[in-house]
Design a protein around this motif. Structure first.
Motif, mmCIF file in Angstrom:
data_model
loop_
_atom_site.group_PDB
_atom_site.id
_atom_site.type_symbol
_atom_site.label_atom_id
_atom_site.label_comp_id
_atom_site.label_asym_id
_atom_site.label_seq_id
_atom_site.Cartn_x
_atom_site.Cartn_y
_atom_site.Cartn_z
ATOM 1 N N GLU A 1 0.833 -1.210 0.000
ATOM 2 C CA GLU A 1 0.000 0.000 0.000
ATOM 3 C C GLU A 1 0.865 1.256 0.000
ATOM 4 O OE1 GLU A 1 -2.369 -0.469 3.459
ATOM 5 O OE2 GLU A 1 -3.758 -1.924 2.553
ATOM 6 N N ILE A 2 1.914 1.258 0.832
ATOM 7 C CA ILE A 2 2.766 2.442 0.933
ATOM 8 C C ILE A 2 3.561 2.653 -0.351
ATOM 9 C CG2 ILE A 2 4.667 3.517 2.204
ATOM 10 C CD1 ILE A 2 3.718 1.966 4.677
ATOM 11 N N ILE A 3 4.002 1.559 -0.962
ATOM 12 C CA ILE A 3 4.717 1.679 -2.242
ATOM 13 C C ILE A 3 3.845 2.406 -3.255
ATOM 14 C CG2 ILE A 3 5.478 0.358 -4.256
ATOM 15 C CD1 ILE A 3 7.587 0.363 -2.178
ATOM 16 N N ASP A 4 2.561 2.045 -3.310
ATOM 17 C CA ASP A 4 1.632 2.713 -4.235
ATOM 18 C C ASP A 4 1.507 4.194 -3.901
ATOM 19 O OD1 ASP A 4 1.171 0.361 -5.586
ATOM 20 O OD2 ASP A 4 -0.666 -0.123 -4.502
ATOM 21 N N LEU A 5 1.406 4.507 -2.609
ATOM 22 C CA LEU A 5 1.268 5.906 -2.184
ATOM 23 C C LEU A 5 2.529 6.704 -2.513
ATOM 24 C CD1 LEU A 5 -0.493 5.433 1.280
ATOM 25 C CD2 LEU A 5 -1.515 6.294 -0.831
ATOM 26 N N VAL A 6 3.680 6.084 -2.335
ATOM 27 C CA VAL A 6 4.941 6.759 -2.661
ATOM 28 C C VAL A 6 5.010 7.063 -4.154
ATOM 29 C CG1 VAL A 6 7.446 6.424 -2.835
ATOM 30 C CG2 VAL A 6 6.257 5.874 -0.704
ATOM 31 N N GLN A 7 4.612 6.117 -4.973
ATOM 32 C CA GLN A 7 4.622 6.335 -6.427
ATOM 33 C C GLN A 7 3.676 7.464 -6.806
ATOM 34 O OE1 GLN A 7 3.690 2.422 -7.929
ATOM 35 N NE2 GLN A 7 5.825 1.746 -7.869
ATOM 36 N N LEU B 1 5.979 9.747 3.682
ATOM 37 C CA LEU B 1 5.695 8.385 3.217
ATOM 38 C C LEU B 1 6.970 7.553 3.140
ATOM 39 C CD1 LEU B 1 3.087 9.133 0.399
ATOM 40 C CD2 LEU B 1 2.664 7.855 2.506
ATOM 41 N N THR B 2 8.070 8.192 2.761
ATOM 42 C CA THR B 2 9.354 7.485 2.685
ATOM 43 C C THR B 2 9.809 7.031 4.057
ATOM 44 O OG1 THR B 2 9.993 8.796 0.738
ATOM 45 C CG2 THR B 2 11.752 7.656 1.924
ATOM 46 N N VAL B 3 9.570 7.860 5.059
ATOM 47 C CA VAL B 3 9.920 7.496 6.443
ATOM 48 C C VAL B 3 9.109 6.291 6.891
ATOM 49 C CG1 VAL B 3 9.803 8.237 8.859
ATOM 50 C CG2 VAL B 3 10.687 9.801 7.118
ATOM 51 N N VAL B 4 7.806 6.317 6.604
ATOM 52 C CA VAL B 4 6.934 5.201 6.979
ATOM 53 C C VAL B 4 7.364 3.931 6.251
ATOM 54 C CG1 VAL B 4 4.568 4.313 6.906
ATOM 55 C CG2 VAL B 4 4.982 6.706 7.491
ATOM 56 N N LEU B 5 7.682 4.064 4.965
ATOM 57 C CA LEU B 5 8.111 2.909 4.177
ATOM 58 C C LEU B 5 9.385 2.290 4.755
ATOM 59 C CD1 LEU B 5 7.785 1.125 1.654
ATOM 60 C CD2 LEU B 5 9.122 2.821 0.387
ATOM 61 N N THR B 6 10.323 3.124 5.142
ATOM 62 C CA THR B 6 11.572 2.628 5.733
ATOM 63 C C THR B 6 11.302 1.869 7.023
ATOM 64 O OG1 THR B 6 12.836 4.459 4.769
ATOM 65 C CG2 THR B 6 13.826 3.295 6.627
ATOM 66 N N ALA B 7 10.394 2.393 7.847
ATOM 67 C CA ALA B 7 10.069 1.743 9.118
ATOM 68 C C ALA B 7 9.433 0.370 8.894
ATOM 69 C CB ALA B 7 9.129 2.631 9.924
ATOM 70 N N VAL B 8 8.537 0.298 7.911
ATOM 71 C CA VAL B 8 7.889 -0.986 7.602
ATOM 72 C C VAL B 8 8.903 -1.992 7.086
ATOM 73 C CG1 VAL B 8 6.225 -2.127 6.078
ATOM 74 C CG2 VAL B 8 5.608 0.008 7.200
ATOM 75 N N GLU B 9 9.803 -1.548 6.225
ATOM 76 C CA GLU B 9 10.826 -2.441 5.680
ATOM 77 C C GLU B 9 11.756 -2.941 6.773
ATOM 78 O OE1 GLU B 9 12.513 -0.026 2.631
ATOM 79 O OE2 GLU B 9 11.112 -0.762 1.080
ATOM 80 N N GLN B 10 12.078 -2.097 7.739
ATOM 81 C CA GLN B 10 12.922 -2.514 8.851
ATOM 82 C C GLN B 10 12.218 -3.563 9.715
ATOM 83 O OE1 GLN B 10 13.826 1.242 10.730
ATOM 84 N NE2 GLN B 10 15.630 1.610 9.436
ATOM 85 N N GLU B 11 10.930 -3.362 9.951
ATOM 86 C CA GLU B 11 10.190 -4.342 10.751
ATOM 87 C C GLU B 11 10.037 -5.655 9.997
ATOM 88 O OE1 GLU B 11 6.105 -4.825 13.412
ATOM 89 O OE2 GLU B 11 6.482 -2.948 12.353
#
Length: 232
Positions: free
Chosen positions: A25-31, A58-68
């Motif tokens: 979902e976040i990838i779509d929002l980032v795009q 959104l990039t910050v949120v994406l990074t956090a999700v990828e880390q988790e």
């Protein structure tokens, strides 16, 4: 002890599923945010700042999700490994759960064959509905073969590709044969044949879709029951 390990692994596996969905979902929002930033007039600094701030957040949120996700690791694989280990232990004992687990695994094995086959047939039917030109004949052949493997047939049997377009003859009332060309041919007959052909394929695709949904639901229930037997 293994039951507690299973519960922990299940929680991690479910969390990974949630994170994977959230990540997509976040990838779509980032795009979308990047496209919005590219579309902003460079002279409109206020709009540029707003778009950049949204993209940054959104990039910050994406990074956090990828880390988790990285921290959770291959949770589903570990969970399945523990389930199989417990299942073998139950099967080797006189545990009454063994017979039901054996039947569940038999049904799941059948679903692992039937469901993908029906999904491929559904995809072939959808491709046929969108095929044109030289691709029509190959798409029709592929669809017919996949249906045959499932014990189904193309309806009506006279479907064919004519001039790169899917077409077929409608059965007359009382079963007196098909519409024919030549003298007495009614205006608009070709359009009716195309309509009959598309309608037949669309019905088959709908049937396949409905069956796929039924099988997916059954697989979900069987897996849930397997987990219930092994964990509780």
């Amino acid at each position: 002890m293994i039951n507690e390990d299973l519960r922990t692994a299940r929680r991690r596996a479910r969390r990974r599923d949630e994170l994977t969905e959230r990540h997509a979902e976040i990838i779509d929002l980032v795009q979308e945010a990047r496209k919005a930033l590219d579309a902003v007039d460079v002279w409109d600094q206020e709009s540029v700042s707003v778009a950049e701030a949204r993209l940054g957040a959104l990039t910050v949120v994406l990074t956090a999700v990828e880390q988790e996700l990285a921290a959770v690791g291959p949770a589903q694989d570990l969970y399945e490994e523990l389930l199989v280990r417990e299942e073998r232990r139950v099967a080797a004992s006189a545990d009454p759960r063994g017979a039901e687990l054996l039947e569940i695994n038999r049904l799941l094995s059948e679903l692992d064959v039937e469901l993908p086959a029906r999904q491929r047939a559904r995809a072939a039917g959808t491709a046929l509905l969108h095929a044109g030109g030289g691709a029509c004949e190959a798409a029709l052949t592929d669809f017919a073969q996949r249906l045959k493997a499932l014990g189904m047939t193309v309806e009506p049997a006279s479907l064919r590709c004519h001039g790169g377009t899917l077409s077929g003859h409608a059965q007359r009332p009382g079963g007196r044969g098909h519409e024919s060309g030549g003298r007495g041919r009614k205006p608009g007959g070709e359009g009716r044949r195309v309509g009959v052909a598309r309608g037949a394929v669309e019905r088959l695709v709908r049937r396949l879709e409905e069956r796929c949904q039924e099988l997916e639901g059954l697989r979900h229930r069987l897996r849930a029951r397997r987990e219930e037997l092994l964990i509780n």
